[in-house]
Design an enzyme around this catalytic site. Structure first.
Site, mmCIF file in Angstrom:
data_model
loop_
_atom_site.group_PDB
_atom_site.id
_atom_site.type_symbol
_atom_site.label_atom_id
_atom_site.label_comp_id
_atom_site.label_asym_id
_atom_site.label_seq_id
_atom_site.Cartn_x
_atom_site.Cartn_y
_atom_site.Cartn_z
ATOM 1 N N HIS A 262 7.427 3.602 -5.019
ATOM 2 C CA HIS A 262 8.026 2.382 -4.442
ATOM 3 C C HIS A 262 9.400 2.168 -5.090
ATOM 4 C CE1 HIS A 262 8.367 -1.465 -2.638
ATOM 5 N NE2 HIS A 262 7.517 -2.178 -3.341
ATOM 6 N N HIS A 301 8.492 7.298 4.470
ATOM 7 C CA HIS A 301 8.277 5.851 4.451
ATOM 8 C C HIS A 301 7.026 5.550 5.268
ATOM 9 C CE1 HIS A 301 9.116 1.556 4.937
ATOM 10 N NE2 HIS A 301 9.920 1.707 3.902
ATOM 11 N N ASP A 357 16.427 5.000 -0.994
ATOM 12 C CA ASP A 357 16.493 5.222 -2.435
ATOM 13 C C ASP A 357 17.591 6.160 -2.911
ATOM 14 O OD1 ASP A 357 14.566 3.442 -3.453
ATOM 15 O OD2 ASP A 357 13.101 4.581 -2.332
HETATM 16 N N1 ACO Z 1 7.924 14.791 0.178
HETATM 17 C C1 ACO Z 1 7.062 15.697 0.682
HETATM 18 N N2 ACO Z 1 6.053 15.413 1.523
HETATM 19 C C2 ACO Z 1 5.909 14.123 1.857
HETATM 20 C C3 ACO Z 1 6.760 13.119 1.378
HETATM 21 C C4 ACO Z 1 7.811 13.484 0.516
HETATM 22 N N3 ACO Z 1 8.676 12.583 0.031
HETATM 23 N N4 ACO Z 1 6.386 11.918 1.881
HETATM 24 C C5 ACO Z 1 5.323 12.177 2.652
HETATM 25 N N5 ACO Z 1 5.039 13.502 2.644
HETATM 26 C C6 ACO Z 1 3.977 14.197 3.407
HETATM 27 C C7 ACO Z 1 2.601 13.853 2.862
HETATM 28 O O1 ACO Z 1 2.218 14.787 1.877
HETATM 29 C C8 ACO Z 1 1.760 13.945 4.115
HETATM 30 O O2 ACO Z 1 1.560 15.316 4.420
HETATM 31 P P1 ACO Z 1 0.140 15.821 5.030
HETATM 32 O O3 ACO Z 1 -0.050 15.049 6.304
HETATM 33 O O4 ACO Z 1 0.303 17.288 5.207
HETATM 34 O O5 ACO Z 1 -0.892 15.452 3.990
HETATM 35 C C9 ACO Z 1 2.671 13.415 5.210
HETATM 36 O O6 ACO Z 1 4.021 13.656 4.745
HETATM 37 C C10 ACO Z 1 2.497 11.948 5.505
HETATM 38 O O7 ACO Z 1 2.799 11.211 4.349
HETATM 39 P P2 ACO Z 1 1.873 10.119 3.713
HETATM 40 O O8 ACO Z 1 1.670 10.435 2.265
HETATM 41 O O9 ACO Z 1 0.668 9.894 4.553
HETATM 42 O O10 ACO Z 1 2.804 8.855 3.839
HETATM 43 P P3 ACO Z 1 2.535 7.449 3.198
HETATM 44 O O11 ACO Z 1 2.936 6.453 4.208
HETATM 45 O O12 ACO Z 1 1.160 7.329 2.628
HETATM 46 O O13 ACO Z 1 3.541 7.406 1.931
HETATM 47 C C11 ACO Z 1 5.563 7.273 0.741
HETATM 48 C C12 ACO Z 1 4.821 6.904 2.023
HETATM 49 C C13 ACO Z 1 4.769 6.811 -0.481
HETATM 50 C C14 ACO Z 1 6.904 6.546 0.731
HETATM 51 C C15 ACO Z 1 5.788 8.802 0.709
HETATM 52 O O14 ACO Z 1 6.575 9.193 1.814
HETATM 53 C C16 ACO Z 1 6.439 9.271 -0.582
HETATM 54 O O15 ACO Z 1 5.727 9.536 -1.555
HETATM 55 N N6 ACO Z 1 7.812 9.384 -0.626
HETATM 56 C C17 ACO Z 1 8.499 9.754 -1.845
HETATM 57 C C18 ACO Z 1 8.663 8.539 -2.771
HETATM 58 C C19 ACO Z 1 9.664 7.557 -2.216
HETATM 59 O O16 ACO Z 1 10.783 7.879 -1.829
HETATM 60 N N7 ACO Z 1 9.254 6.271 -2.213
HETATM 61 C C20 ACO Z 1 10.107 5.177 -1.765
HETATM 62 C C21 ACO Z 1 9.571 4.546 -0.536
HETATM 63 S S1 ACO Z 1 10.657 3.410 0.187
HETATM 64 C C22 ACO Z 1 10.708 2.140 -0.897
HETATM 65 O O17 ACO Z 1 9.769 1.716 -1.513
HETATM 66 C C23 ACO Z 1 12.007 1.553 -1.027
#
Ligand code: ACO
Length: 423
Positions: A262, A301, A357
């Protein structure tokens, strides 16, 4: 992906919804995000539609014409302020920036290498020990009610205090680690200007922050002010639903924001870019992400399945800042990473695009230390947390405690075995 539990109750259907993918916990009038709509991203998302609106106003328009503090008023009270309403709000917020010397002493007590988010989170909770008038568990559970002017005035005061003191506490968290004295909030500067003053002022005469950097930071503050029911806003509501005082609820939100998925992601992005180093190392990093050995911070996201509209404003702001500070040496690596990810099937299939970010590059160029970046997210987000908290406290029918149910998958009933008889 939900799971329906066998025994429905007469209070409705109980579903398992890991991570709350499909659970709406409140009816809200504050921020609207259409994460599936086309964005103005040129190649993959050809349509151009506003996707994030605060009280109905597109974020792009607010970033262009409004200020962080005006948007704060809008988010909290529901409409843009008149000139006099804004003046009162600004005066109150800035006036309440001053903290008690005990709070300063508390911030001084942290180790020189304490993470500033740990200091800020603790300082918000510390403030909860001061204002008994805002504590429904001390004053009576219906302390805040829509029809009662006196109680609304008490609520407003806590709002001014929390927004005003957020910058002061943040600046203390910054300066304590440098062994510097704290600076009393100045008069005559904007909210963001006052923050920069408290951070950077070293006793020079006539010090004022650079107006272009002040404006850039104000735009970033505005972009971060609220974003619907993210993890930290949800935490504030969950915590606030027990009718705890707002300082404790905001401290809980701050703790939730700290994590790298986050608000900690802006710090994680830069750590990731430093670890990648040069642009030529990007392909190997992308392959490691695809093998799930690494996380591409700053991408993905929960709501946006297209680009985050705020990311375009971040880019424009970066251009303005870099004209003064010079380009960050990590910019080329960031661009190479962005380009590679946006054309890679792994990211396209999962609808992963840049979130907000990457603004960490701007903070870095402005000279903020890396671990201070989440604080630069938390300070403006206090506004959104308070908007959600106020809305919940004043909702029709009063507050209902947030107490979710689980689907139990543990052991069946069994008899206790004394310790000497266990094998
Ligand atoms: N890098 C690589 N793979 C990713 C990423 C990423 N940054 N984000 C999502 N994925 C993949 C997941 O592994 C998943 O793959 P799968 O279906 O093969 O298992 C798929 O994309 C869907 O992602 P979820 O994890 O289901 O997405 P969720 O909505 O639960 O998580 C989150 C969202 C936490 C933001 C995630 O995208 C992430 O970890 N991003 C990196 C951290 C980040 O930038 N956070 C800031 C968010 S915005 C904010 O708070 C301002």
């Amino acid at each position: 992906k939900g799971e329906r539990e066998e025994n429905e109750t007469d209070k409705g259907l109980r579903v398992s919804d890991k991570g709350f993918l499909n659970t709406a916990v409140i009816r809200s009038e504050i921020t609207y995000i259409d994460g599936e709509a086309g964005s103005s991203y040129p190649q993959r998302f050809p349509k151009s539609t506003p996707e994030a609106c605060c009280r109905g106003y597109p974020i792009e328009q607010l970033a262009l014409h409004s200020s962080h503090l005006e948007t704060a008023y809008l988010l909290i009270y529901g409409s843009l302020p008149t000139k006099s309403q804004f003046e009162v709000f600004q005066t109150e917020v800035l006036h309440h920036g001053v903290t008690h010397s005990d709070a300063a002493q508390f911030c001084r007590s942290f180790r020189y290498d304490a993470h500033p988010m740990a200091i800020l989170t603790s300082a918000f909770a510390y403030l909860g020990s001061y204002y008994a008038e805002a504590n429904p568990s001390l004053q009576g559970q219906t302390l805040f009610s829509k029809g009662d002017k006196a109680s609304l005035a008490v609520m407003d005061k806590q709002i001014y205090r929390l927004i005003g003191k957020a910058t002061t506490l943040a600046a203390m968290a910054y300066r304590v680690r440098q062994g510097r004295d704290f600076v009393t909030p100045p008069t005559g500067l904007s909210y963001t200007g006052s923050f920069l003053y408290q951070m950077d002022h070293l006793g020079e005469e006539n010090y004022t922050p650079n107006p272009i950097l002040e404006k850039a930071l104000d735009v970033l503050f505005l972009l971060h002010a609220d974003h619907e029911l993210n993890a930290s806003a949800t935490t504030v509501l969950q915590t606030g639903s027990s009718l705890v005082d707002p300082y404790s609820a905001i401290a809980a939100g701050c703790a939730s924001l700290y994590g790298p998925l986050h608000g900690g992601a802006n710090e994680a992005v830069i750590r990731m870019l430093i670890s990648i180093g040069k642009p030529e190392n990007v392909p190997a990093f992308i392959e490691a992400v695809k093998k799930r050995e690494k996380v591409l911070s700053g991408f993905g996201h929960r709501v946006y399945k297209t680009s985050d509209p705020r990311s375009f404003i971040v880019r424009k702001t970066a251009d303005e800042v870099f004209k003064i500070t010079g380009k960050d040496e990590l910019l080329e690596t960031a661009m190479a990473l962005h380009e590679a990810a946006m054309k890679d099937e792994y990211f396209i299939k999962r609808k992963l695009a840049p979130n907000v970010d990457f603004c960490g590059l701007i903070y870095r160029a402005m000279g903020f230390p890396l671990d201070f970046f989440p604080v630069l997210f938390a300070v403006p987000r206090v506004v959104g947390w308070l908007a959600h908290w106020r809305q919940m406290m004043l909702q029709e029918g009063g507050v209902k405690i947030w107490r979710p149910r689980q689907i139990y998958v543990g052991s069946g009933k069994r008899d206790y075995v004394p310790i000497n008889e266990r094998i």
